[in-house]
Motif scaffolding. Structure first.
Motif, mmCIF file in Angstrom:
data_model
loop_
_atom_site.group_PDB
_atom_site.id
_atom_site.type_symbol
_atom_site.label_atom_id
_atom_site.label_comp_id
_atom_site.label_asym_id
_atom_site.label_seq_id
_atom_site.Cartn_x
_atom_site.Cartn_y
_atom_site.Cartn_z
ATOM 1 N N VAL A 79 0.841 -1.195 0.000
ATOM 2 C CA VAL A 79 0.000 0.000 0.000
ATOM 3 C C VAL A 79 0.879 1.249 0.000
ATOM 4 C CG1 VAL A 79 -1.957 -1.143 1.111
ATOM 5 C CG2 VAL A 79 -0.264 0.018 2.515
ATOM 6 N N PHE A 80 0.320 2.337 -0.516
ATOM 7 C CA PHE A 80 1.065 3.595 -0.610
ATOM 8 C C PHE A 80 0.094 4.764 -0.628
ATOM 9 C CE2 PHE A 80 -0.190 2.656 -4.867
ATOM 10 C CZ PHE A 80 -0.292 3.854 -5.536
ATOM 11 N N GLU A 81 0.653 5.957 -0.478
ATOM 12 C CA GLU A 81 -0.091 7.208 -0.568
ATOM 13 C C GLU A 81 0.664 8.139 -1.512
ATOM 14 O OE1 GLU A 81 -1.185 8.945 3.217
ATOM 15 O OE2 GLU A 81 -1.137 6.975 4.157
ATOM 16 N N THR A 82 0.032 9.226 -1.851
ATOM 17 C CA THR A 82 0.689 10.248 -2.656
ATOM 18 C C THR A 82 0.403 11.616 -2.062
ATOM 19 O OG1 THR A 82 -1.190 10.624 -4.129
ATOM 20 C CG2 THR A 82 0.401 8.925 -4.798
ATOM 21 N N GLY A 83 1.178 12.575 -2.474
ATOM 22 C CA GLY A 83 0.932 13.970 -2.158
ATOM 23 C C GLY A 83 1.055 14.753 -3.449
ATOM 24 N N THR A 84 0.133 15.675 -3.673
ATOM 25 C CA THR A 84 0.151 16.453 -4.903
ATOM 26 C C THR A 84 -0.069 17.913 -4.565
ATOM 27 O OG1 THR A 84 -0.893 14.596 -6.023
ATOM 28 C CG2 THR A 84 -0.853 16.692 -7.215
ATOM 29 N N ARG A 85 0.689 18.774 -5.210
ATOM 30 C CA ARG A 85 0.494 20.205 -5.038
ATOM 31 C C ARG A 85 0.673 20.888 -6.381
ATOM 32 N NH1 ARG A 85 3.309 24.265 -0.843
ATOM 33 N NH2 ARG A 85 1.934 26.004 -1.263
ATOM 34 N N ARG A 103 -6.043 10.321 1.995
ATOM 35 C CA ARG A 103 -6.716 10.933 3.147
ATOM 36 C C ARG A 103 -6.875 12.424 2.886
ATOM 37 N NH1 ARG A 103 -3.339 10.781 7.831
ATOM 38 N NH2 ARG A 103 -1.646 11.106 6.387
ATOM 39 N N CYS A 104 -7.987 12.988 3.346
ATOM 40 C CA CYS A 104 -8.174 14.436 3.221
ATOM 41 C C CYS A 104 -9.130 14.942 4.285
ATOM 42 C CB CYS A 104 -8.671 14.813 1.831
ATOM 43 S SG CYS A 104 -10.365 14.330 1.467
ATOM 44 N N LEU A 105 -9.075 16.233 4.539
ATOM 45 C CA LEU A 105 -10.027 16.849 5.464
ATOM 46 C C LEU A 105 -11.421 16.820 4.853
ATOM 47 C CD1 LEU A 105 -8.044 19.992 6.664
ATOM 48 C CD2 LEU A 105 -8.457 17.875 7.932
ATOM 49 N N GLU A 106 -12.408 16.694 5.681
ATOM 50 C CA GLU A 106 -13.793 16.656 5.208
ATOM 51 C C GLU A 106 -14.195 17.926 4.461
ATOM 52 O OE1 GLU A 106 -16.900 17.065 8.303
ATOM 53 O OE2 GLU A 106 -15.241 17.479 9.688
ATOM 54 N N THR A 107 -13.464 19.004 4.660
ATOM 55 C CA THR A 107 -13.777 20.288 4.022
ATOM 56 C C THR A 107 -13.050 20.489 2.698
ATOM 57 O OG1 THR A 107 -12.013 21.281 5.334
ATOM 58 C CG2 THR A 107 -14.264 21.452 6.212
ATOM 59 N N ASN A 108 -12.212 19.529 2.295
ATOM 60 C CA ASN A 108 -11.402 19.695 1.086
ATOM 61 C C ASN A 108 -12.157 19.149 -0.130
ATOM 62 O OD1 ASN A 108 -9.399 19.861 -0.866
ATOM 63 N ND2 ASN A 108 -7.773 19.395 0.598
ATOM 64 N N ASP A 109 -13.100 19.942 -0.602
ATOM 65 C CA ASP A 109 -13.959 19.518 -1.720
ATOM 66 C C ASP A 109 -13.174 19.207 -2.988
ATOM 67 O OD1 ASP A 109 -16.253 19.782 -0.152
ATOM 68 O OD2 ASP A 109 -16.513 21.889 -0.706
ATOM 69 N N LEU A 136 -11.329 12.085 5.919
ATOM 70 C CA LEU A 136 -11.971 11.087 5.074
ATOM 71 C C LEU A 136 -10.906 10.175 4.478
ATOM 72 C CD1 LEU A 136 -14.539 13.316 3.130
ATOM 73 C CD2 LEU A 136 -14.815 12.124 5.318
ATOM 74 N N LEU A 137 -11.250 8.894 4.350
ATOM 75 C CA LEU A 137 -10.343 7.900 3.804
ATOM 76 C C LEU A 137 -10.900 7.375 2.487
ATOM 77 C CD1 LEU A 137 -9.859 5.870 7.104
ATOM 78 C CD2 LEU A 137 -8.432 7.728 6.236
ATOM 79 N N PHE A 138 -10.059 7.379 1.466
ATOM 80 C CA PHE A 138 -10.420 6.848 0.150
ATOM 81 C C PHE A 138 -9.392 5.789 -0.225
ATOM 82 C CE2 PHE A 138 -12.261 11.046 0.179
ATOM 83 C CZ PHE A 138 -13.481 10.882 -0.463
#
Length: 189
Positions: free
Chosen positions: A98-104, A138-144, A175-177
């Protein structure tokens, strides 16, 4: 899964290409540090401001895929060569696959599809070259914006960690996706 195009450049799409993070990217990365709301969304809260020395140290550490066993950092640029942001692979659990990413994406370049195209390249690499079997986001619930992004990638909402982040004087859920390799292959084909 579709048969790969042997003439294609894996690291270039219709909009952007990925390249190794360069030490010279530090100045643009630092300039974007002033985008406090983007930082809050990425890091689940406000961070202290960064100095030029900190940005240079960050770039020197991760440039040219330094520390790739922990973070694989790419710079994202348009086909015209404009540096528009970064994407990385992190949280790599090789035992469980398993892995995650970060994007900006820097503010002037948002909303053009750059993040989605870059993310698909990185997912393809992680699933088909690094043998990962599951992507977690993962993201904050407010990050539409990230919620829409996850759904466009084909991610499924898997859960919610209640009141797990504190910012702007209140507690927010995380939130978890998730996306499996098989689900990704279905959306890619």
């Amino acid at each position: 899964m579709a048969k790969p195009d042997m003439d294609a450049n894996h690291w270039q799409g219709e909009l952007v290409r990925l390249r190794a993070l360069a030490v010279g990217d530090a100045a643009a990365w630092l300039a974007e540090d002033a985008d406090s709301e983007a930082i809050r969304g990425l890091n689940f809260g406000m961070e202290l401001p960064k100095s030029a020395a900190m940005a240079e140290e960050w770039a020197a550490t991760f440039a040219n895929f330094g520390k790739a066993e922990e973070f694989i950092f790419f710079s994202i640029e348009t086909l015209a060569g404009d540096y528009v942001g970064n994407i990385n692979i992190h949280g790599m659990d090789r035992r469980n696959g398993v892995f995650e990413t970060g994007t900006r994406i820097f503010r002037p370049y948002r909303g053009r599809g750059y993040a989605l195209e870059a993310k698909r390249m990185v997912l393809r690499y992680a699933f088909h070259e690094l043998r990962f079997q599951k992507y977690n986001l993962r993201c904050l619930e407010t990050n539409d914006a990230i919620i829409r992004h996850a759904k466009r990638l084909g991610c499924r909402e898997e859960g919610r960690i209640r009141r797990a982040a504190y910012t702007e004087g209140r507690y927010l859920d995380i939130l978890l996706f998730g996306l499996t390799r098989e689900e990704f292959d279905t959306t890619e084909g």
